[in-house]
Motif scaffolding. Structure first.
Motif: not given
Length: 264
Positions: A131-157
């Protein structure tokens, strides 16, 4: 333009919940996760009747993602690059034209990873690398991009009512959070945290042990915005009330508003 994400936990069981919420929240684009059905079994007709275009990347019984859009979908790409042998349906990307150019969205159902001592956790971390590799590639397109979803990640306490209960869980392990920060550090903005630092904002409550009744929730559904999307962020909200419905999903929708004019 309102963009939302919702893990519906079986679309065939939640069609009424979804259609009612679509009428209430009036999103332009919706990213769904855990539809748990093959493409041909998705309730496309019911959703199209409400004015939405539909693309799906389904899987029998498990996983599955979909994108609904009130505006024409110019292109849709299933599967996350990086592992041709991965048969799990967890990623779907779409491009939608607007008056200001295109908006790109991805519906993401990131692996849970539990139990951590099994092969499921390395799969989760490897999926995050892809996902990080894909996100890096998409950022190069310089478009409004929303990566939306269930990440199964609790970022912080502060994203858990009882963080100590999650210390050994794949959703909260240091390596998981480090991978999530790696994504953020590419230049992505957590839409909700850009709008509020308030604690007690959750998107998931387990069905067990009265978690909903005790508000023992966690925040694992995220809208991650590229710089071009973050620059036009106008607000973000969690539609918590859907969890109180009869036979609900254990997740609730999260949505953001972007100051982008949809295509006429």
């Amino acid at each position: 333009m309102r963009i939302a994400s919702w893990n519906v936990n079986s679309i065939r069981q939640r069609v009424a919940h979804l259609t009612e919420w679509l009428g209430q929240a009036s999103p332009d684009i919706v990213c769904l996760q855990e539809i748990k059905c093959l493409d041909e079994n998705f309730p496309t007709a019911e959703i199209e009747a409400l004015g939405y275009n539909v693309v799906t990347h389904g899987q029998k019984t498990f996983n599955g993602v979909a994108i609904l859009s009130r505006h024409p979908i110019d292109e849709a790409t299933p599967r996350l690059p990086g592992n041709d042998g991965d048969e799990q349906s967890r990623y779907l990307e779409a491009v939608i034209s607007t008056r200001d150019g295109v908006v790109r969205v991805a519906s993401i159902y990131l692996p849970n990873g539990n139990p951590p001592e099994t092969e499921k956790y390395p799969y989760k971390l490897a999926w995050m690398d892809r996902l990080i590799a894909r996100a890096r590639a998409l950022l190069a397109l310089e478009e409004p991009l929303v990566l939306a979803g269930d990440y199964n990640v609790i970022p912080a306490a502060e994203d858990a009512k009882t963080p100590d209960a999650w210390v050994g869980d794949a959703l909260f392990l240091p390596a998981t959070r480090a991978k999530f920060r790696e994504l953020v550090n590419l230049g992505f903005t957590d839409a909700l945290r850009a709008c509020t630092g308030s604690p007690g904002l959750y998107t998931f409550w387990d069905y067990q042990a009265g978690a909903w009744q005790r508000d023992n929730g966690i925040r694992i559904d995220h809208l991650m915005l590229s710089p071009h999307a973050a620059a036009v962020l106008a607000g973000c909200a969690i539609d918590k009330s859907t969890r109180a419905r009869d036979k609900p999903s254990d997740h609730v929708p999260i949505r953001c508003d972007l100051a982008i004019e949809p295509r006429a």
